[in-house]
Every structure is written in C-alpha cells, then in structure tokens.
Scaffold this active site. Structure first.
Site, mmCIF file in Angstrom:
data_model
loop_
_atom_site.group_PDB
_atom_site.id
_atom_site.type_symbol
_atom_site.label_atom_id
_atom_site.label_comp_id
_atom_site.label_asym_id
_atom_site.label_seq_id
_atom_site.Cartn_x
_atom_site.Cartn_y
_atom_site.Cartn_z
ATOM 1 N N LYS A 111 0.828 -1.212 0.000
ATOM 2 C CA LYS A 111 0.000 0.000 0.000
ATOM 3 C C LYS A 111 0.858 1.255 0.000
ATOM 4 O O LYS A 111 0.531 2.248 -0.632
ATOM 5 C CB LYS A 111 -0.945 0.003 1.204
ATOM 6 N N LYS A 191 -8.492 -9.424 -8.247
ATOM 7 C CA LYS A 191 -9.386 -9.627 -7.116
ATOM 8 C C LYS A 191 -10.738 -8.958 -7.402
ATOM 9 O O LYS A 191 -10.771 -7.910 -8.057
ATOM 10 C CB LYS A 191 -8.706 -8.951 -5.915
ATOM 11 N N LYS A 194 -14.950 -3.468 -6.115
ATOM 12 C CA LYS A 194 -15.891 -2.488 -6.662
ATOM 13 C C LYS A 194 -15.171 -1.457 -7.539
ATOM 14 O O LYS A 194 -15.657 -1.075 -8.591
ATOM 15 C CB LYS A 194 -16.609 -1.785 -5.510
#
Ligand code: SF4
Length: 329
Positions: A111, A191, A194
């Site tokens: 990240k 993956k 949304k």
C-alpha cells in the site's frame, strides 16, 4: 465457547467476493461461538477516501451484514468508531510494538508504494487490528491466508504486552482459516473489487446477475464447445462451489472436463443457484433500507454490548500499565 472477532471495511454494499470470502462464514460462526463483528471505519480512513460518503458506506455495509444473515440476537455487530476504547488500546499497544515488524508487513509495503506520502496510520494499521481483537480478549479470528502475517504480529504484540504487564492477560488469538477459495473478478484477472467494476453485488437483480455472468471469463482452453476444460482453474467453478449444492458441483466438474456442456450452460445453472441464494438477502436489504433508524439502533445496541466488554478490558490494562486511576472518561 470461543470468542471470535472479525471486521470488515465499510466499502458500501457487499459483493459476492466478500460474501463468500468472509460473511457467509460469519453467519455459521455466530451459531457456534460468541461472535463480535465490526465495521472498521477507522481502518478505512488510512487510505484515500471521501469523508462525505463514508457514513452512507458504513450504513450500507451494516445493511448488507444484517441482510446477509448476521443476527444481532446471536452476534454483536457494531461500528468500530462507536467504541472509542479501540483507539485507546491502539495507542497503549504502540508502546510495545516493534517498529521493524510493522515495516516488514507485506500489506504495508504494497500500500505504501502506491502512495506519494505515507501516513503513519498505514504503518500502525496492524496495531489497530491487534487492539480490535485483544480489546475483547478474543481467541479466534477468521482470516484468509493474506491476513496471516497480521495475525502473527497481533500474537507477538499480545506476548510482548503480557511479558511486560501481566502474564496471560491477553490470549494469543488463533486463526480460524476459511476454506473458501478466493473469488476473482468477473474478468478472471484481478481480485473482485468495486473499484475495478468486476463484481456482482449481493443486491443485484436476477437479470443483472445473468448479464454480468454471461460474458465472464472461464477456462481459456475452452475455445470451442467440444474443448474439454479444467474447472480447477475456472473462476466460475469457484463460484459454483460457493452457491451450488455439492451434487451440482460434482456434475459441473465432470461436464467441464468431458466437454459435456458449454460454458453458457454452466453459467446458467450457476446464475440460477446464485439468484436462489441472493434473492432473500436482497429482499431483506430492501426492507432494512426503508428503515435506516432501525439499522442505526441495531448498531447502537451492538456498540453498547461491545463497549461493556471493552471498558472492562481497558480498565484492567490501564491499571496494569500504571496509569493513575480517575482519568477514565
Ligand atoms: S464449463 Fe463451467 S467450469 Fe468449465 S470452463 Fe466453462 S464455465 Fe468454467
């Protein structure tokens, strides 16, 4: 009975990836254990996000959880920021957490490299996770393989705190590994997420489910109807394992390997089973969305139950850490 804790990010409505990967399992666990489930809004704010949208996303996630079968009579369901002891324990645990361990966490490294300026909250994210679980002295944490490193750090934090302040006060939480295989997005590449637009929502209408499934990626070896396939590498087969009865799953595998049917036939059976599972969930969600105050009340009752445990833990942690009594809010 073990006490189990798990959390989910307030990403709005659930999709079938996080339903099969986590929440379906939670609905089983709540029948066997004392379960505490939390919408982790404090974790969500370590990534770029839109503050104005967060309350609705949090409420939508709560609606999803209740509609999917979490029962407030069986499980404690609440929003993380409604129990301020999470942040207090987070700070107290930072004092025993080794910096090097935080910097070694794979998720942090992934990240961090996607952000220009890395907030400290991203680094200390696993400490808040440890606080979430240890606050309730939970012994079981349902996790996927990708969370095992954080769980190991959580155990390390518990050991270090116990060694310094109180033998065996915090139990070392154990992983309750879920055997659900991870579902990829409908593109079969990444993956299910949304933001990538490759999901099926738990609340999609039957015709939308079929529209999305029909072009979904399958085993690329099946170019022709007569080409045999390999269900083990097909994302649609993984979905069958989540939504279809065991006998159907066996039948799907056989027909795939022998080219006994085409992928479209296979998808139609999957769509029917998915629709059968999701229709009652969607109906329940529609009812809950009409009564947001009821959902808020359910969350508040959950927070009160959680806070009763959290306060007891924090009082003892403060005492053992030598903080002067009387400072409690
Ligand atoms: S028949 Fe079903 S399991 Fe086999 S490749 Fe096609 S969609 Fe996948």
């Amino acid at each position: 009975m073990a006490r189990v804790f798990s959390g989910i990010q307030p990403s709005g409505e659930l999709h079938i990836g996080n339903y099969l990967g986590a929440v379906q399992n939670w609905t089983r666990l709540q029948r066997e254990h004392e379960c505490i489930f939390c919408v982790v809004d404090l974790h969500a704010i370590t990534q770029p996000y839109e503050p104005a949208a967060l309350p609705q996303r949090t409420l939508d996630m709560a609606v999803s959880l209740f509609a999917a079968g979490l029962d407030p009579e069986r499980a404690t369901v609440f929003v993380q920021s409604h129990v301020p002891e999470h942040t207090e324990l987070n700070w107290l645990l930072t004092t025993v957490t080794p910096l090097g361990e935080l910097e070694r966490q794979t998720q942090f490294k992934d990240k961090a490299q996607r952000q220009e300026s890395v907030p400290a909250g991203l680094l200390s994210y696993p400490i808040l996770q440890a606080a979430d679980v240890l606050l309730y002295q939970a012994t079981g944490v349902p996790v996927g393989e990708d969370q095992l490193q954080h769980l190991e750090l959580m155990r390390e934090i518990a050991r270090r705190w116990n060694a310094r302040y109180g033998k065996d006060f915090f139990p070392e939480p154990q992983a309750l590994l879920t055997n659900t295989k991870r579902i990829l997005g409908l593109d079969g590449q990444a993956k299910m997420s949304k933001s990538l637009g490759n999901t099926i929502s738990l609340f999609d209408q039957p015709e939308v489910i079929w529209e999305k499934l029909r072009p979904a990626a399958t085993d690329p070896a099946r170019k022709l109807r007569t080409d045999p396939g390999n269900p083990d590498i097909c994302n649609l087969f993984t979905m069958h394992q989540g939504f279809s009865p065991a006998a159907t799953v066996q039948d799907v595998a056989l027909k795939c390997r022998t080219a006994g049917w085409g992928c479209l036939d296979c998808k139609r059976v999957l769509a029917d089973n998915m629709i059968a599972t999701l229709t009652p969930i969607r109906t329940q969600a529609v009812a809950l969305k009409l009564k947001p105050d009821r959902v808020r009340n359910m969350l508040q009752a959950g927070a009160e139950k959680a806070r009763a445990i959290a306060r007891r833990t924090i009082a003892e942690v403060r005492r053992r850490m030598g903080l002067l009594e009387g400072a409690e809010a």
